[in-house]
Design a protein around this motif. Structure first.
Motif, short mmCIF file in Angstrom:
data_model
loop_
_atom_site.label_atom_id
_atom_site.label_comp_id
_atom_site.label_asym_id
_atom_site.label_seq_id
_atom_site.Cartn_x
_atom_site.Cartn_y
_atom_site.Cartn_z
N LYS A 13 -1.78 21.56 3.02
CA LYS A 13 -0.99 20.58 3.78
C LYS A 13 0.41 21.16 4.05
O LYS A 13 0.53 22.36 4.25
CB LYS A 13 -0.93 19.25 3.03
CG LYS A 13 -2.31 18.79 2.55
CD LYS A 13 -2.31 17.38 2.09
CE LYS A 13 -3.65 17.05 1.47
NZ LYS A 13 -3.88 15.64 1.33
N HIS A 95 -8.65 15.99 10.15
CA HIS A 95 -8.24 15.47 8.84
C HIS A 95 -7.68 14.07 9.02
O HIS A 95 -7.03 13.77 10.03
CB HIS A 95 -7.20 16.40 8.22
CG HIS A 95 -6.93 16.10 6.78
ND1 HIS A 95 -6.16 15.05 6.38
CD2 HIS A 95 -7.36 16.71 5.64
CE1 HIS A 95 -6.11 15.01 5.06
NE2 HIS A 95 -6.83 16.01 4.58
N GLU A 165 -14.46 12.98 3.59
CA GLU A 165 -13.24 12.71 2.83
C GLU A 165 -12.86 11.23 3.00
O GLU A 165 -12.19 10.88 3.99
CB GLU A 165 -12.08 13.56 3.34
CG GLU A 165 -12.29 15.05 3.22
CD GLU A 165 -10.96 15.77 3.10
OE1 GLU A 165 -10.74 16.41 2.09
OE2 GLU A 165 -10.14 15.65 4.02
N GLY A 171 -5.60 12.14 -2.32
CA GLY A 171 -4.29 12.14 -2.98
C GLY A 171 -4.05 10.93 -3.87
O GLY A 171 -2.91 10.69 -4.28
N GLY A 209 -11.42 14.68 -1.59
CA GLY A 209 -10.72 13.47 -2.02
C GLY A 209 -10.57 13.47 -3.52
O GLY A 209 -11.51 13.15 -4.24
N SER A 210 -9.37 13.91 -3.99
CA SER A 210 -9.07 13.92 -5.43
C SER A 210 -10.06 14.74 -6.26
O SER A 210 -10.39 14.35 -7.39
CB SER A 210 -8.96 12.48 -5.96
OG SER A 210 -7.87 11.82 -5.35
N GLY A 231 -7.23 19.28 -1.85
CA GLY A 231 -5.83 19.23 -1.45
C GLY A 231 -4.92 19.65 -2.59
O GLY A 231 -4.72 20.84 -2.85
N GLY A 232 -4.36 18.67 -3.30
CA GLY A 232 -3.35 18.94 -4.32
C GLY A 232 -3.75 20.00 -5.33
O GLY A 232 -2.92 20.84 -5.72
#
Ligand code: PEP
Length: 250
Positions: A13, A95, A165, A171, A209-210, A231-232
Motif C-alpha cells: 500500500k 483493490h 478480499e 486491516g 484480509g488480515s 497487506g500489513g
C-alpha cells in the motif's frame, strides 16, 4: 488441469521508502526455497529500485494499480507500460481501497485489466463484499457481479489471478470462517468456469484480509485457496516469510 502454483503476494500500500528495501531483499533471498511464487507490490516509487535490487531472485515485483491508458493527461497516475519498464511483472487491480476510495467501478477495473494484458502484466484482480453486504446475505451475489464485470473476455487463456478480499477483513484483524472462505472461492471458481470454460480452472484464487503468521496455515490449507494477498504482514520479511512457511508447497 494441474492446479496453479500457489502465489503469496504482499501489498505494501502507501508504505515504504528506500529504507524498507532490506525487507524486500530478505524476502528475495528466501524466494528460491519457498516452494511457492512470491511477489511484492510496493508503492510505485519503489517498483524500479525493488526490481533492480532483487533481480536474479525468484521474487516477482508488482504495481498496486495502473491507468487504462498508456500515456496522457492523467495527473498522478501510472500506466501499465510504465510499470513494465520499471520491472513489474504483476499488478493489483480493483483493490477495495481503489474501488471505495477512488470510485472505481467494475468497468473501470476491466479497462485496467485490459491495459495490463496489453503489456503482458499479470493482473491480480480483487473482489470482495462489504460488511453490510455480507450481513444482508449478498456476499456471493456481490462477488459474482464483480467477477463478471471486472474480468474482460480477453483474459481467456492469459495468466491472471483473482483475490477474494472481504472489505471488512482488510486491516481489521477479522477474518471470515474457513467455511465462508470456501463458499466464496467455490462461487468464484464456478463463475470463472462459466465465463472461460475449462480455462477457468487455471487461475489461482487468493484469499486476502488480515492474513498473519498465526492464521495463514489453516487458510492456505483449504483446497480452494491458491495463495494469499497480504497487506500489513508483508511489510516485515519475518512476518511475510512466516506466512510463506505455512503454505502448502506446489
Ligand atoms: C490488502 O490490503 O490487500 C490486505 C489484505 O490487507 P491486510 O492483510 O492488512 O488486511
Amino acid at each position: 488441469m494441474t492446479p496453479p502454483t500457489p502465489l503469496i503476494a504482499g501489498n505494501w500500500k502507501m508504505n515504504g521508502t528506500g529504507q524498507a528495501l532490506g525487507e524486500a531483499r530478505a524476502i528475495a533471498e528466501a524466494a528460491t526455497a519457498a516452494g511457492v511464487r512470491l511477489a511484492l507490490c510496493p508503492p510505485a516509487t519503489l517498483v524500479e529500485r525493488m526490481s533492480r535490487e532483487t533481480a536474479g531472485s525468484k521474487l516477482e515485483i508488482g504495481g498496486q494499480d495502473c491507468h487504462s491508458e498508456a500515456a496522457g493527461a492523467f495527473t498522478g497516475d501510472v500506466s501499465a507500460e510504465m510499470l513494465v519498464e520499471a520491472g513489474a511483472r504483476l499488478v493489483i487491480l480493483g483493490h477495495s481501497e481503489r474501488r471505495a476510495g477512488h470510485g472505481e467501478s467494475d468497468a473501470t477495473v476491466a479497462a485496467k485489466v485490459s491495459a495490463a494484458l496489453r503489456v503482458g502484466l499479470e493482473p491480480i484482480i480483487c473482489v470482495g463484499e462489504t460488511r453490510a453486504e455480507r450481513e444482508e446475505g449478498r456476499a456471493l451475489a456481490v462477488v459474482t457481479r464483480q467477477i463478471r464485470g471486472s474480468l474482460p473476455a480477453e483474459l481467456s487463456g492469459k495468466a491472471f489471478t483473482v483475490a477474494y478480499e472481504p472489505v471488512w477483513a482488510i486491516g481489521t484483524g477479522l477474518t471470515p470462517t474457513l467455511e465462508d472462505i470456501t463458499e466464496v472461492h467455490h462461487a468464484i471458481r464456478a463463475t470463472l468456469k462459466d465465463m472461460f470454460g475449462a480455462e477457468g480452472a487455471a487461475p489461482a484464487i487468493l484469499y486476502g484480509g488480515s492474513v498473519k503468521p498465526g492464521n495463514a496455515a489453516e487458510i492456505l490449507a483449504l483446497p480452494e485457496v491458491g495463495g494469499a494477498l497480504v497487506g500489513g504482514a508483508s511489510l516485515k520479511a519475518a512476518d511475510f516469510l512466516a506466512i510463506v512457511a505455512g503454505a502448502p508447497k506446489a
